[in-house]
Design an enzyme around this catalytic site. Structure first.
Site: not given
Ligand code: GLU
Length: 628
Positions: A439, A505
């Site tokens: 990420t 998430s």
């Protein structure tokens, strides 16, 4: 735990601040991306370029202070793309999308249009914080047994699930860019894609982080010719200092610039995405069982970015806004802050503050695991999780002089609380699920005072490992963020796969206001350590008297309701680390946690943009004007 140190520390802080502008930088205001590459430096002596020479990489500075707008990303080319947008009169959103598109070129293993993300925006005109959920979504044909091996009835091993069509969620990134630009941009998507297209066409200089991320995935990429073609020039990871092009991605960005996001969501790029998921193009000699997924063009055509209410808590008189479900970022950071609000570790007692930070994290993680999932599918008790009453009840579990045994059980956020006089009821304990460590996060601000905190991902570093042939980008493996099998004992698991469902998430883009005005904006990668890294940085900045560069550089520790705390070696070896051990905390070391970027809004309109000085090779911060 609050108010013990001045929040204005950064104004007078001792950390040397380097003002950086990328005005005039090679990458910033180049001619149209279709022009031929200019000859130049950028190839390290002793390493012949693998492609024709081009421009050097722009300089990388982790801290910049000044006026008129700012960008902080993990990468100098991406920061330059964002700064170009600001210089041309763009907003924080124009800068964020331009930077994100560039990250799709230079950080393709952590971001890109094959993935998703969460976007938090402060609007200076209205004073409102808004959030966009661009999370990847399970295909309509997905079931709760998505990752159960039909032959054995057991969950698939993680790597087998990851490297498959099963793990690929319908990507949300491109639609997030368009949605954000429609709401808060002044320029077009085509304009935002322009510097990234140029970067992909002409090439960028490979750094150590890029090379090591390819090296870590080399065997995987070698099994997919489309991935090998992009990232293994001559069959091996590219040399540091060499120049890498991604002509396919340049062509994809051009197509989108010309035809809009429909080229992806229902158009020819989307058709290639669906075909790749349904029949992953594995090398003939690969010894790998790659299972197909079910994503269709209709899944892509039906994808929707969703505007969600931001999470909000008050902490030390500040208003902390985060990302709500399906991210657990805002609720978990928020609950932990509410728990910390009740703590009183005593003046200047850093170890006590860190003990409370670790314990509050464990409690909030127990509740996250038990209660948070896709709010369109499961009933998430968000208001209760973020209520001060629940936090007071949970804070009762923290003993000032001893770490609790982990894992701790979740609480019961039912609206009926003990008021902190006695500890509240507990729900059944749950397990901790696997999560990735990839990420990227970027933070921008503009001359009007708008602010963006945007975290985007393809889940693992390298995502599924599967590139879409001829399109220049990797597909995510975000659906492995679902729990593969029930994890909460007799209680329902909020994060099992389902049709059209979004996996939970940890992404935590965060904007902090002080009396309605921006004070901080930040976020980081790091799987579930995202939550603790954002929380620890807030504690460092707000409670421990550090300025933002110090708060960000400080050694990190992450307690996610596991028996031992995961921490960087410098944290474990510090005096506080030693004292925390004597309180009963145990540690497992990891070389580094996270790669944060952030902004602090100082007095008199100054902005301090901050990126990592060391982690992941250091990030890149810039401001529009170093002096007013
Ligand atoms: N997939 C993770 C999430 O959405 C993020 C992965 C990472 O940061 O490494 O929480």
């Amino acid at each position: 735990m609050s108010g013990r140190f001045s929040r204005s520390a950064a104004v007078f802080g001792t950390v040397a601040v380097v003002a950086a502008t990328l005005q005039g930088s090679a990458q910033a205001d180049g001619p149209d991306e279709s022009a031929p590459a200019a000859p130049g430096a950028g190839e390290r002596a002793g390493h012949p370029p693998q492609f024709p020479p081009g421009r050097p990489a722009p300089p990388k500075q982790p801290v910049a202070t000044g006026f008129g707008g700012a960008v902080a990303t993990v990468d100098a080319d991406a920061t330059a793309a964002g700064m170009r947008a600001l210089r041309r009169g763009g907003t924080a959103t124009d800068a964020a999308v331009a930077a994100a598109a560039a990250l799709g070129v230079t950080e393709p293993f952590s971001s890109g249009i094959g993935g998703g993300g969460f976007y938090v925006h402060y609007d200076a005109g209205t004073g409102e914080v808004s959030t966009l959920d661009g999370r990847e979504t399970a295909p309509a044909a997905a079931t709760e047994e998505l990752f159960i091996d039909a032959e054995t009835g057991e969950p698939l091993p993680f790597q087998q699930a990851r490297v498959s069509g099963l793990s690929v969620g319908t990507p949300g990134t491109l639609q997030t860019w368009q949605e954000a630009l429609d709401r808060w941009g002044r320029r077009s998507l085509a304009d935002a894609l322009s510097p990234a297209t140029r970067l992909a066409a002409r090439g960028f200089v490979v750094d150590e982080t890029f090379r090591s991320q390819v090296a870590g995935n080399a065997e995987l990429f070698a099994d997919f010719p489309a991935s090998a073609e992009l990232f293994l020039p001559d069959g091996a990871p590219p040399e540091v200092g060499s120049r890498l092009r991604n002509r396919d991605l340049a062509a994809t960005y051009r197509l989108i610039a010309r035809h809009g996001t429909d080229a992806f969501y229902g158009g020819e790029i989307g058709a290639d995405v669906a075909a790749t998921v349904q029949d992953p193009p594995v090398a003939d000699d690969a010894d790998r069982d790659v299972r197909p997924g079910s994503m269709t063009v209709d899944d892509l055509a039906g994808y929707e970015v969703v505007e969600r209410e931001p999470t909000t808590v008050e902490y030390d008189g500040l208003q902390v806004f985060g990302m709500g479900p399906p991210s657990s970022g805002g609720s978990t950071v928020g609950e932990a802050l509410n728990i910390l609000e009740t703590a009183d570790p005593g003046p200047d007692d850093t170890t006590a503050a860190l003990h409370h930070y670790l314990e509050a994290s464990a409690l909030a993680f127990a509740d996250r695991n038990r209660y948070v999932g896709d709010p369109d599918v499961v009933d998430v008790p968000l208001d209760e999780l973020l209520s001060q009453g629940f936090a007071d009840e949970r804070a009762c579990e923290i003993a000032p002089a001893a770490a609790a045994d982990k894992p701790v059980a979740p609480g019961v956020p039912d609206g009926e609380y003990t008021g902190g006089d006695s500890c509240g009821p507990e729900a059944g304990a749950g397990a901790v699920a696997h999560e990735g460590m990839s990420t990227t996060h970027l933070t921008t601000a503009d001359r009007w005072g708008n602010v963006v905190a945007y975290t985007l991902t393809i889940e693992q570093t390298g995502g599924s490992g599967i590139a879409v042939p001829g399109r220049g980008f990797l597909l995510n493996n975000e659906l492995t963020d679902f729990n593969f099998a029930p994890s909460q004992g007799d209680a329902p698991d909020p994060n099992l796969p389902g049709p059209g469902k979004r996996p939970r998430s940890s992404i935590s883009p965060t904007i902090v206001l002080d009396d309605g005005e921006p004070f901080l904006a930040l976020g980081t990668p790091g799987g579930s350590t995202i939550i603790t890294t954002v929380l620890q940085t807030l504690v460092n900045r707000i409670d421990l008297g550090m300025d933002l560069p110090e708060a960000l550089a400080a050694p990190r520790a992450s307690q996610r309701n596991t028996p031992s705390v995961t921490a960087e070696p410098e944290f474990v070896e510090s005096r506080s680390g030693e004292q925390l051990r004597s309180l009963g905390h145990s540690f497992t070391t990891t070389p580094e946690i996270g790669a944060l970027t952030g902004l602090e809004f100082l007095r008199g309109g100054r902005i301090q943009a901050v990126a990592e000085p060391e982690r992941r090779g250091g990030g890149s911060a810039a401001v529009l004007f170093p002096v007013r």
